[in-house]
Enzyme design. Structure first.
Site, PDB file in Angstrom:
ATOM      1  N   ARG A 176     -11.029  20.466  29.562  1.00 36.27           N
ATOM      2  CA  ARG A 176     -10.298  21.702  29.864  1.00 36.27           C
ATOM      3  C   ARG A 176     -10.706  22.765  28.846  1.00 36.27           C
ATOM      4  O   ARG A 176     -10.995  22.448  27.691  1.00 36.27           O
ATOM      5  CB  ARG A 176      -8.785  21.472  29.796  1.00 36.27           C
ATOM      6  CG  ARG A 176      -7.988  22.713  30.202  1.00 36.27           C
ATOM      7  CD  ARG A 176      -6.504  22.579  29.942  1.00 36.27           C
ATOM      8  NE  ARG A 176      -5.823  23.831  30.255  1.00 36.27           N
ATOM      9  CZ  ARG A 176      -4.566  24.105  29.918  1.00 36.27           C
ATOM     10  NH1 ARG A 176      -3.855  23.219  29.256  1.00 36.27           N
ATOM     11  NH2 ARG A 176      -4.034  25.266  30.234  1.00 36.27           N
ATOM     12  N   HIS A 177     -10.714  24.015  29.276  1.00 40.23           N
ATOM     13  CA  HIS A 177     -11.083  25.124  28.391  1.00 40.23           C
ATOM     14  C   HIS A 177     -10.179  25.206  27.160  1.00 40.23           C
ATOM     15  O   HIS A 177      -9.071  24.658  27.129  1.00 40.23           O
ATOM     16  CB  HIS A 177     -11.029  26.449  29.156  1.00 40.23           C
ATOM     17  CG  HIS A 177      -9.657  26.808  29.642  1.00 40.23           C
ATOM     18  ND1 HIS A 177      -8.667  27.306  28.818  1.00 40.23           N
ATOM     19  CD2 HIS A 177      -9.106  26.739  30.876  1.00 40.23           C
ATOM     20  CE1 HIS A 177      -7.574  27.537  29.508  1.00 40.23           C
ATOM     21  NE2 HIS A 177      -7.795  27.182  30.770  1.00 40.23           N
TER      22      HIS A 177
ATOM     23  N   ASN B 121      -2.238  31.337  27.180  1.00 41.33           N
ATOM     24  CA  ASN B 121      -1.773  29.967  26.963  1.00 41.33           C
ATOM     25  C   ASN B 121      -0.712  29.946  25.863  1.00 41.33           C
ATOM     26  O   ASN B 121       0.336  29.320  25.992  1.00 41.33           O
ATOM     27  CB  ASN B 121      -2.917  29.050  26.531  1.00 41.33           C
ATOM     28  CG  ASN B 121      -3.877  28.695  27.650  1.00 41.33           C
ATOM     29  OD1 ASN B 121      -5.080  28.594  27.416  1.00 41.33           O
ATOM     30  ND2 ASN B 121      -3.377  28.493  28.853  1.00 41.33           N
TER      31      ASN B 121
ATOM     32  N   GLU C  16      -9.681  28.074  38.642  1.00 37.47           N
ATOM     33  CA  GLU C  16      -8.295  27.611  38.524  1.00 37.47           C
ATOM     34  C   GLU C  16      -7.505  27.910  39.797  1.00 37.47           C
ATOM     35  O   GLU C  16      -7.871  28.768  40.603  1.00 37.47           O
ATOM     36  CB  GLU C  16      -7.639  28.275  37.310  1.00 37.47           C
ATOM     37  CG  GLU C  16      -6.189  27.909  37.057  1.00 37.47           C
ATOM     38  CD  GLU C  16      -5.921  26.421  36.820  1.00 37.47           C
ATOM     39  OE1 GLU C  16      -6.328  25.608  37.666  1.00 37.47           O
ATOM     40  OE2 GLU C  16      -5.288  26.082  35.802  1.00 37.47           O
TER      41      GLU C  16
END
Length: 388
Positions: free
Chosen positions: A237-238, A244, A312
């Site tokens: 995952r990034h 975030n 996404e």
């Protein structure tokens, strides 16, 4: 209900493991020096966790592991309890024999065991009668019985389970609702640690937090199981973005990494520096693309391919909003997203089935494309939370 956390550990290397002998429920095998040291490292890793109960298989290789782990925990840690629900897979006709010997003597049965384990059976004689025994199906049922027993007694607590390769696989499969046909698809290394979070009782939502962690044993990255013919895929995952950090829904808004996200990507690059990467794919969005590019600085000969199908999930009208803002307008829908996400259609966005329908063909295309080499290839795939 509060979350019940279960930490699942496979026993340390045994004398039979070291020699390549099938153990099953045979109780002649004991821990090697390497196995005892690995068990000690597990105990050091878990020290500080407040366990409500410790369960172990009755077989001595698991009980020895549990005792060593327990000795490294706090003084008030519970005494390990042997549970009949944690017996290893029952392979009476193969026990005490080398794997290579079984593969050569029973090639069709061994192939079925590896490829379609839920169909594999042994024909046994009991009390003068012939009985068909399905080892994996029986073990899967046993695992379900353990979960019901455990969750009834330790709701909202943390439990440590120390058992075996086979039963641990079935515990993971049955808890997450995956069929026993995938028994051979899960790897459980000696003293590997897995973590499950149960939202309620048996049958309620389960989160698989981690599986087969090995860093406590000094293995920065696990070796692939052998033999494997298709590609090995490393799914990442990034790194973190400012959104975030703020708990703001991003979806398909192209938010870049922040400085911490770039540092996380550099740490992923360090972890993967010694892994031979043959190909790399990413979502075209900025946050996974930059994460992939930072990782690939350590692999300068690998080109990065972008595939829009790995973008996404579209959160629609929720994108750019904080959870508190969403709750003021979509309280019921947000609650369902947390408990039954497969039932949620994002307002003017996607649902999980739509994401599944675009991601899985991309995944299958990638596997097909990179299965054509003269050796197994390793690929890096960088995506997003929902997509991964």
């Amino acid at each position: 209900m509060s979350t019940t956390r279960v930490i699942l550990v496979r026993h340390g290397q045994s004398s039979y493991n070291a020699r390549g002998i099938i153990q099953g429920r045979c109780d002649e095998s004991v821990l090697t020096d390497r196995g005892r040291e690995a068990a000690r490292l597990v105990g050091d890793t878990l020290n500080g966790i407040d366990f409500d109960a410790i369960y172990t298989s009755p077989l001595q290789r698991a009980k020895q592991t549990a005792e060593i782990v327990r000795s490294s925990l706090s003084a008030n840690a519970p005494t390990p309890q042997a549970s009949e629900y944690l017996w290893e897979v029952d392979l009476p006709l193969w026990e005490n024999k080398l794997k290579t010997e079984i593969a050569a003597q029973f090639p069709d049965d061994y192939r079925l065991w590896k490829q379609r384990p839920h169909e594999f059976k042994m024909v046994l004689s009991k009390n003068g009668q012939t009985v068909e025994h399905f080892p994996v199906l029986s073990l899967y049922e046993q695992a379900q019985e353990f979960w019901q027993y455990c969750l009834d007694r330790h709701q909202g607590k943390t439990v440590l389970v120390i058992a075996h390769n086979g039963i641990n696989r079935c515990l993971l499969l049955s808890a997450t609702g995956i069929k026993p046909s995938y028994y051979q698809a899960i790897q459980q290394s000696n003293c590997g640690i897995s973590v499950l979070n149960f939202s309620g009782g048996w049958g309620d939502t389960v989160q698989l937090e981690s599986m087969n962690l090995l860093s406590h044993l000094g293995q920065s990255f696990p070796k692939p199981r052998q033999p494997h013919n298709g590609p090995r895929l490393i799914l990442v995952r990034h790194g973190e973005t400012d959104w975030n950090r703020e708990s703001r829904f991003q979806g398909q808004i192209d938010v870049p990494l922040n400085d911490n996200g770039r540092e996380q990507a550099r740490k992923a690059a360090d972890l993967l520096a010694s892994v031979e990467i043959d190909f790399a794919l990413s979502s075209p969005m900025a946050r996974p693309k930059e994460t992939a590019e930072i990782i690939l600085e350590r692999h300068p000969n690998v080109n990065l391919e972008l595939d829009v199908r790995f973008a996404e999930i579209g959160h629609g009208l929720w994108e750019g909003k904080l959870e508190t803002e969403i709750r003021s307008e979509y309280s019921d829908l947000l609650d369902r997203w947390k408990t039954d996400p497969e039932t949620v259609q994002m307002p003017e966005g996607e649902n999980l089935q739509q994401v599944f329908d675009r991601v899985i063909p991309a995944w299958q295309d990638m596997v097909k494309t990179y299965s054509k080499g003269d050796r197994p290839l390793t690929g890096l795939v960088v995506g997003h939370d929902a997509v991964n």
